[in-house]
Design an enzyme around this catalytic site. Sequence first.
Site, PDB file in Angstrom:
ATOM      1  N   GLU A 312       0.865  -1.194   0.000  1.00  0.00           N
ATOM      2  CA  GLU A 312       0.000   0.000   0.000  1.00  0.00           C
ATOM      3  C   GLU A 312       0.888   1.226   0.000  1.00  0.00           C
ATOM      4  O   GLU A 312       2.010   1.175   0.516  1.00  0.00           O
ATOM      5  CB  GLU A 312      -0.855   0.035   1.282  1.00  0.00           C
ATOM      6  N   LYS A 314       2.457   4.403   1.450  1.00  0.00           N
ATOM      7  CA  LYS A 314       2.621   4.893   2.829  1.00  0.00           C
ATOM      8  C   LYS A 314       2.485   6.416   2.772  1.00  0.00           C
ATOM      9  O   LYS A 314       3.412   7.115   2.360  1.00  0.00           O
ATOM     10  CB  LYS A 314       3.997   4.485   3.396  1.00  0.00           C
ATOM     11  N   ARG A 319      -1.495   9.800  11.455  1.00  0.00           N
ATOM     12  CA  ARG A 319      -2.352   8.631  11.666  1.00  0.00           C
ATOM     13  C   ARG A 319      -3.627   9.056  12.386  1.00  0.00           C
ATOM     14  O   ARG A 319      -3.574   9.870  13.315  1.00  0.00           O
ATOM     15  CB  ARG A 319      -1.625   7.589  12.492  1.00  0.00           C
ATOM     16  N   ARG A 335      -2.017   8.798  16.911  1.00  0.00           N
ATOM     17  CA  ARG A 335      -1.213   7.572  17.069  1.00  0.00           C
ATOM     18  C   ARG A 335      -0.964   7.281  18.545  1.00  0.00           C
ATOM     19  O   ARG A 335      -0.849   6.132  18.953  1.00  0.00           O
ATOM     20  CB  ARG A 335       0.123   7.795  16.350  1.00  0.00           C
ATOM     21  N   GLU A 367      -4.884   7.292   7.462  1.00  0.00           N
ATOM     22  CA  GLU A 367      -3.911   8.396   7.477  1.00  0.00           C
ATOM     23  C   GLU A 367      -4.622   9.628   6.915  1.00  0.00           C
ATOM     24  O   GLU A 367      -5.275   9.555   5.862  1.00  0.00           O
ATOM     25  CB  GLU A 367      -2.704   8.015   6.604  1.00  0.00           C
ATOM     26  N   PHE A 411      -7.115   2.493   5.669  1.00  0.00           N
ATOM     27  CA  PHE A 411      -6.438   1.244   5.299  1.00  0.00           C
ATOM     28  C   PHE A 411      -6.812   0.055   6.168  1.00  0.00           C
ATOM     29  O   PHE A 411      -6.394  -1.060   5.904  1.00  0.00           O
ATOM     30  CB  PHE A 411      -4.918   1.430   5.245  1.00  0.00           C
ATOM     31  N   GLU A 482       5.599   8.631   1.423  1.00  0.00           N
ATOM     32  CA  GLU A 482       6.903   8.409   2.047  1.00  0.00           C
ATOM     33  C   GLU A 482       7.552   7.118   1.576  1.00  0.00           C
ATOM     34  O   GLU A 482       8.725   6.901   1.805  1.00  0.00           O
ATOM     35  CB  GLU A 482       6.692   8.221   3.555  1.00  0.00           C
ATOM     36  N   LYS A 487       2.073  -5.635   3.644  1.00  0.00           N
ATOM     37  CA  LYS A 487       1.328  -6.306   4.715  1.00  0.00           C
ATOM     38  C   LYS A 487       1.018  -7.755   4.343  1.00  0.00           C
ATOM     39  O   LYS A 487       0.631  -8.031   3.202  1.00  0.00           O
ATOM     40  CB  LYS A 487       0.012  -5.552   4.967  1.00  0.00           C
ATOM     41  N   ARG A 500       5.012  -3.896  16.954  1.00  0.00           N
ATOM     42  CA  ARG A 500       5.757  -3.744  15.712  1.00  0.00           C
ATOM     43  C   ARG A 500       5.820  -5.131  15.126  1.00  0.00           C
ATOM     44  O   ARG A 500       6.670  -5.941  15.473  1.00  0.00           O
ATOM     45  CB  ARG A 500       7.165  -3.210  15.994  1.00  0.00           C
TER      46      ARG A 500
END
Length: 671
Positions: A312, A314, A319, A335, A367, A411, A482, A487, A500
Amino acid sequence: MLGDDADLLLCGVPVADNAVNYVSLPPEKYSPVEHACWSKGQAAPYIHLARTFGLVEEEKGKIKATSMLCNMFRSLLALSPEDVLPAVYLCTNKIAPDHENMELNIGGTTVVAALEEACGTKKSKVRELYNSLGDLGDVAQLCRQTQSLLAPPVALTLRGVYAALRRISLQAGSGSAIRKKSLIVKLMCSCREKEMKFLVRTLVRNLRIGAMMRTVLPALAQAVVFNSTPYEGLVENLKECLQRLSAEVVEAYNILPSLDVLVPSLMEKGIEFSSNTLSMAPGIPIKPMLAKITNGAPQVLKLFQNKAFTCEYKYDGQRAQIHKLADGSVRVFSRNGDETTSRFPDLVNIITESCGPRGTTFILDAEVVAIDRQNGSKLMSFQELSSRERGSKDSIIALDKIKVEICVFVFDIMFANGEQLLNLPLRQRRKYLKDLFGDVKVGYFEYATEMTVECNDACTDNEATLARMNSFLDDALHSSCEGIMVKSLDVDAGYTPSKRSDAWLKVKRDYVEGLNDSLDLVPIGAWYGNGRKAGWYSPFLMACYNPDTEEFQSVCRVMSGFSDSFYVEMRDFFDGDRIFQKKPPYYRTAEVPDMWLSPEVVWEIRGADFTVSPVHHAAIGLVHPSRGISVRFPRFIQCLSDRKPEECSTSADIADMFHSQTRKMNVNLEK
Ligand code: ATP
């Protein structure tokens, strides 16, 4: 929630001075009732907490520190269960769930003024002590100890201190500074032993006992296990039971980060508690899922070998976790779980229009990106978005005042119409999302642009897959993004809050330019500038943060990327109150700058690559037992005004980035 009753502030609990503190006993030897310093039915004294903090502060071992907190909670559970929730708040240096945006808002100046009144120490003396000790709590303790008391103070209760803190945070409007000060003075006058130190540290939100949510919640879970009635029956599988309940409680907090809900539920269910006991609730933000850093498409392919995945864009915005509540209201969280609805009334309208009547309740991950609608709906940078007016807890930005327009790129979906979707695979979550929202409205409401790589493609033709991914990355960069997010589409890969995860990887533009990612670092020291920079500070010593040890660890010196006006601004900013004469104990570095700076601001720093360093102590112990990680050729990019110092890059982030670099470069750790 507890009432803010000032009567709770003081009580006549007799607590012997210098009483032995038993919480350091092993849990099997600790008796929650006999070893406590108060009796059943009384309110727990604050000193019970302060004494434990004093021991935890000295204790370097995590297991031992957790066991002390566990014993501390056991006495509360046994003698005054209503004090457990306030104690958890005080241990984690919070007064309310993050999303309630309830802040103490007490500056050093108020604390110093209160100290002057409570202990009679002159402001100039307090400042001098602060410059040399670097910790207002230690200063306050010293002021308290040198003061001779006419009469022994009346004991503070734990719930009284907590209630007073909430009361302080509610003070607003004219005269609020004076009211806050007098509440603080009242607390200070009743402090005994080390209470002053920890009270002041709590007030300035820097407890420094290494007790984060990740330590405190397992300690409470363990206390529940040790105190449970059929304890004897548990002994055989005690270890297993302790581990299970600790993990369940942490997991539950990630899904529902509200101690107000979690702690009573744990106390009620006891060892039967599980994270399934609690369900996500629109209105309470969950901890967002995070991505691992990679150094490009080849590494992604290696990590997702033989697996289907999706790429996807970024987006370079902010966020937003978007909630629709059962009452029809839409709320937005950052976030970090702070509520930002008042900043985004236009987003609220976009979401309300896009979902129609189908979604009664939901939680989306998205986002928000600044967009230039006059210019072909071009996406703009994060800086443009952050220049947008902030609004505040009680004041929503007026729609006609908004200068920077936004588009939301959704997303993920974690909850819809009463159903928790975290365990569904991404394909199903996406389908759910699209069924609920239907068509996009270009420039307002869009889904993240995506490209799927099926398992067969990834296995049979690596070259072609790499080419597709690189061209997708190029497209993303040309669309002002960015980089890309990659995923997993594995059936087992659900949405894992707060982690993470290996199921989400990111490839950023910075990789192409050098470092995989930029760093968010805090200036902790500086040298006097020479030549053209005489009169300013240059270089600055930059540090990351280790939340486990609560230390700032140096990463590099930075001396490029600053404008002249920024040098002047920073000199004026740090001069005076923000310079320590001595290195604070929570700074870890072998550098010796001309001055130590108070940790106040976060700067984005970009460099070339990472090296192992004997001087800089970032991530020490994580990559090498006695050396840290440093970054070469660092340069300043920008100030990150919306980050608190403790929210900068962590030691673990830096260790991860270092590892992702060494996978490609084979760096020798032995040097
Ligand atoms: P960063 O500074 O790279 O944004 P981070 O620590 O905020 O990192 P990560 O999980 O490492 O968070 O990177 C993902 C971030 O990228 C998210 O926090 C989100 O703000 C942003 N983002 C933009 N587009 C997407 C997308 N399609 N999927 C997930 N996150 C996205």
